[in-house]
Motif scaffolding. Sequence first.
Motif, mmCIF file in Angstrom:
data_model
loop_
_atom_site.group_PDB
_atom_site.id
_atom_site.type_symbol
_atom_site.label_atom_id
_atom_site.label_comp_id
_atom_site.label_asym_id
_atom_site.label_seq_id
_atom_site.Cartn_x
_atom_site.Cartn_y
_atom_site.Cartn_z
ATOM 1 N N ILE A 23 0.839 -1.206 0.000
ATOM 2 C CA ILE A 23 0.000 0.000 0.000
ATOM 3 C C ILE A 23 0.872 1.253 0.000
ATOM 4 O O ILE A 23 0.632 2.201 -0.768
ATOM 5 C CB ILE A 23 -0.950 -0.007 1.218
ATOM 6 C CG1 ILE A 23 -1.961 -1.150 1.094
ATOM 7 C CG2 ILE A 23 -1.671 1.333 1.343
ATOM 8 C CD1 ILE A 23 -2.793 -1.376 2.341
ATOM 9 N N LEU A 24 1.895 1.257 0.845
ATOM 10 C CA LEU A 24 2.786 2.417 0.903
ATOM 11 C C LEU A 24 3.553 2.595 -0.403
ATOM 12 O O LEU A 24 3.755 3.727 -0.873
ATOM 13 C CB LEU A 24 3.769 2.276 2.072
ATOM 14 C CG LEU A 24 3.174 2.320 3.482
ATOM 15 C CD1 LEU A 24 4.293 2.373 4.521
ATOM 16 C CD2 LEU A 24 2.240 3.503 3.670
ATOM 17 N N TYR A 25 3.983 1.489 -1.016
ATOM 18 C CA TYR A 25 4.695 1.584 -2.294
ATOM 19 C C TYR A 25 3.782 2.146 -3.389
ATOM 20 O O TYR A 25 4.225 2.934 -4.242
ATOM 21 C CB TYR A 25 5.243 0.226 -2.720
ATOM 22 C CG TYR A 25 6.597 -0.098 -2.126
ATOM 23 C CD1 TYR A 25 7.700 0.722 -2.367
ATOM 24 C CD2 TYR A 25 6.785 -1.223 -1.331
ATOM 25 C CE1 TYR A 25 8.951 0.427 -1.821
ATOM 26 C CE2 TYR A 25 8.037 -1.527 -0.790
ATOM 27 C CZ TYR A 25 9.101 -0.698 -1.035
ATOM 28 O OH TYR A 25 10.343 -0.979 -0.498
ATOM 29 N N LEU A 26 2.516 1.736 -3.394
ATOM 30 C CA LEU A 26 1.567 2.254 -4.383
ATOM 31 C C LEU A 26 1.369 3.760 -4.220
ATOM 32 O O LEU A 26 1.337 4.509 -5.203
ATOM 33 C CB LEU A 26 0.227 1.528 -4.254
ATOM 34 C CG LEU A 26 0.186 0.101 -4.823
ATOM 35 C CD1 LEU A 26 -1.113 -0.592 -4.423
ATOM 36 C CD2 LEU A 26 0.337 0.122 -6.333
ATOM 37 N N ILE A 27 1.264 4.203 -2.969
ATOM 38 C CA ILE A 27 1.136 5.644 -2.708
ATOM 39 C C ILE A 27 2.403 6.360 -3.154
ATOM 40 O O ILE A 27 2.343 7.424 -3.794
ATOM 41 C CB ILE A 27 0.871 5.902 -1.208
ATOM 42 C CG1 ILE A 27 -0.471 5.290 -0.791
ATOM 43 C CG2 ILE A 27 0.881 7.408 -0.916
ATOM 44 C CD1 ILE A 27 -0.727 5.338 0.702
ATOM 45 N N PHE A 28 3.548 5.771 -2.834
ATOM 46 C CA PHE A 28 4.833 6.370 -3.210
ATOM 47 C C PHE A 28 4.939 6.490 -4.729
ATOM 48 O O PHE A 28 5.405 7.500 -5.259
ATOM 49 C CB PHE A 28 5.985 5.514 -2.675
ATOM 50 C CG PHE A 28 7.269 6.269 -2.470
ATOM 51 C CD1 PHE A 28 7.709 6.577 -1.196
ATOM 52 C CD2 PHE A 28 8.038 6.684 -3.545
ATOM 53 C CE1 PHE A 28 8.892 7.281 -0.993
ATOM 54 C CE2 PHE A 28 9.218 7.378 -3.366
ATOM 55 C CZ PHE A 28 9.642 7.684 -2.082
ATOM 56 N N ALA A 29 4.519 5.467 -5.443
ATOM 57 C CA ALA A 29 4.700 5.425 -6.894
ATOM 58 C C ALA A 29 3.717 6.311 -7.649
ATOM 59 O O ALA A 29 4.084 6.927 -8.664
ATOM 60 C CB ALA A 29 4.578 3.977 -7.386
ATOM 61 N N TYR A 30 2.468 6.398 -7.172
ATOM 62 C CA TYR A 30 1.423 7.030 -7.975
ATOM 63 C C TYR A 30 0.782 8.257 -7.341
ATOM 64 O O TYR A 30 -0.057 8.903 -7.969
ATOM 65 C CB TYR A 30 0.321 5.992 -8.285
ATOM 66 C CG TYR A 30 0.833 4.808 -9.064
ATOM 67 C CD1 TYR A 30 0.945 4.858 -10.453
ATOM 68 C CD2 TYR A 30 1.221 3.635 -8.413
ATOM 69 C CE1 TYR A 30 1.419 3.768 -11.174
ATOM 70 C CE2 TYR A 30 1.693 2.541 -9.121
ATOM 71 C CZ TYR A 30 1.796 2.606 -10.502
ATOM 72 O OH TYR A 30 2.272 1.538 -11.210
ATOM 73 N N ASP A 31 1.161 8.582 -6.113
ATOM 74 C CA ASP A 31 0.506 9.723 -5.457
ATOM 75 C C ASP A 31 1.489 10.491 -4.573
ATOM 76 O O ASP A 31 1.230 10.749 -3.409
ATOM 77 C CB ASP A 31 -0.676 9.222 -4.601
ATOM 78 C CG ASP A 31 -1.531 10.367 -4.066
ATOM 79 O OD1 ASP A 31 -1.638 11.398 -4.762
ATOM 80 O OD2 ASP A 31 -2.073 10.237 -2.951
ATOM 81 N N LEU A 32 2.634 10.831 -5.143
ATOM 82 C CA LEU A 32 3.656 11.540 -4.370
ATOM 83 C C LEU A 32 4.436 12.482 -5.272
ATOM 84 O O LEU A 32 4.793 12.138 -6.397
ATOM 85 C CB LEU A 32 4.632 10.542 -3.727
ATOM 86 C CG LEU A 32 5.815 11.149 -2.967
ATOM 87 C CD1 LEU A 32 5.341 11.852 -1.703
ATOM 88 C CD2 LEU A 32 6.843 10.081 -2.624
ATOM 89 N N ALA A 33 4.680 13.676 -4.773
ATOM 90 C CA ALA A 33 5.565 14.632 -5.446
ATOM 91 C C ALA A 33 6.799 14.822 -4.573
ATOM 92 O O ALA A 33 6.705 14.816 -3.339
ATOM 93 C CB ALA A 33 4.858 15.965 -5.659
ATOM 94 N N ARG A 34 7.954 15.011 -5.206
ATOM 95 C CA ARG A 34 9.191 15.135 -4.425
ATOM 96 C C ARG A 34 9.251 16.431 -3.635
ATOM 97 O O ARG A 34 10.103 16.590 -2.768
ATOM 98 C CB ARG A 34 10.405 15.015 -5.331
ATOM 99 C CG ARG A 34 10.599 16.121 -6.338
ATOM 100 C CD ARG A 34 11.808 15.851 -7.202
ATOM 101 N NE ARG A 34 12.044 16.927 -8.173
ATOM 102 C CZ ARG A 34 13.031 16.919 -9.062
ATOM 103 N NH1 ARG A 34 13.878 15.897 -9.100
ATOM 104 N NH2 ARG A 34 13.188 17.920 -9.912
ATOM 105 N N THR A 35 8.342 17.359 -3.925
ATOM 106 C CA THR A 35 8.292 18.618 -3.176
ATOM 107 C C THR A 35 7.529 18.491 -1.865
ATOM 108 O O THR A 35 7.527 19.413 -1.053
ATOM 109 C CB THR A 35 7.627 19.716 -4.035
ATOM 110 O OG1 THR A 35 6.335 19.256 -4.481
ATOM 111 C CG2 THR A 35 8.485 20.050 -5.249
ATOM 112 N N ASP A 36 6.865 17.369 -1.647
ATOM 113 C CA ASP A 36 6.097 17.161 -0.423
ATOM 114 C C ASP A 36 7.036 16.671 0.678
ATOM 115 O O ASP A 36 7.278 15.473 0.832
ATOM 116 C CB ASP A 36 4.983 16.141 -0.666
ATOM 117 C CG ASP A 36 3.959 16.124 0.465
ATOM 118 O OD1 ASP A 36 4.325 16.480 1.606
ATOM 119 O OD2 ASP A 36 2.800 15.751 0.208
#
Length: 453
Positions: A23-36
């Motif tokens: 679940i965390l990997y999916l969030i990391f891959a598809y719902d994360l910006a490096r500015t966050d």
Amino acid sequence: MLGIINIIKYKKLPLVFIILSSILYLIFAYDLARTDTLKLPLLYVGLFVFAYLVIKSSGFYFRILVIASVLFRLLFLFAIPNLSQDFYRFIWDGQMILSGLNPYLSTPDYQMELGALTNFPNQLELYHGMGSLSASNYTNYPPLNQLCFVIANLFPGHSILNSIVGMRILIIGADLGTLYFGKKLLEKLNIPSGRIFWYILNPFIIIELTGNLHFEGVMVFFFVWSLYLLHCRKWLISAIILACSISIKLIPIMFLPLFFKWFKKENGKVNFKKLIKFYSVVGVTLILFFIPFFSMEFITNYSKTIGLWFGNFEFNGSIYYLAREIGYAITGYNEIAIITKIFPLISLSIILYFSFFRATHTITELATSMLLTLSCYLFLSTTVHPWYLTTLIILSIYAAYRYALIWSVVIILSYFAYADIDYAENLWVLAFEYLIVFSVFIWEVVLKKKINI
């Protein structure tokens, strides 16, 4: 099928951690910006916690850990890298070769001035995606790495995503190769083979290689394969495979002097005949890889680009940043030109010291020397991108120290620079990162007398 049922029946706890990690990997891959700067470290640290729990709760049950290793990587398969834009340049270089052009002879800026090519898919999107820094410089990726870019662009379809999937499959395949040869090498050394999962299941490795498409993973595959062959006394094939590793990324070239004491006669003296043959095979193989691209202009452009990366750019430095601040205090200027002449000499001196005055008769001794010399090199470097730690992490699996694993956790702090519109680094954040790294490094290398392998 029966084996899977047994895993579910008797290994429920690690499966729970694998699901939560997914679940965390999916969030990391598809719902994360490096500015966050809040979400990024929370996800990252959470993944490290679950990776530890997966490994420990499974009791190093091999099948579970292999399934988890493949699953976590496949979750990234269709994701656009969100922490790095280097993949645009990778695809660009591959398309240059497929268009019949030498990628070492022109910059993307110059190529765009000549006008768009009809047989160059997504040229404009790739050009804008890679950023002005990459577009204004010649490529610095060695020939075998270029071949990987070409293969990725040969995947069906002409979209950028198709090329991304192609590169991911290559990198995942390389990681599985590292798992295979890395485990076999550990067994040969009578070291618990489960230790390889501290590399394979390390969230840093999964995110930076499979996620962000950095080819250090392919380099590591050839490198570990070469060490395995070297341990098996198949030094000729080992030299060829080592040249393949260098032709993906140049980093292993600094390890060549460390093989000085590996080849020895029965009386304990260096076997110069074998040593020279080993170096000759590495050198000739590298030349063969570069020949298709060779020209005087290539030599000029490639050396210029390498010089820029090592002497002009600054990111996530440690000792160099301290030296830079001292230079500012004394002269009022950034003395990078002077510092980058002195620090390479220090790095070279360290490499020569380990080559001639430290034992490197076993893979463990060799890996330890490689780990320490590369660490010193990175400590003195002007630029330490996160994926540069990949080689340190694999070496720590076979060496006597574990500080590289700690560094793979705190390196996420370097991404805080991207939260600033001008990519300005927060030196207090970097100071915190390196306070942890140097504390563990000094404790293990200087203060602790002995570590059990």
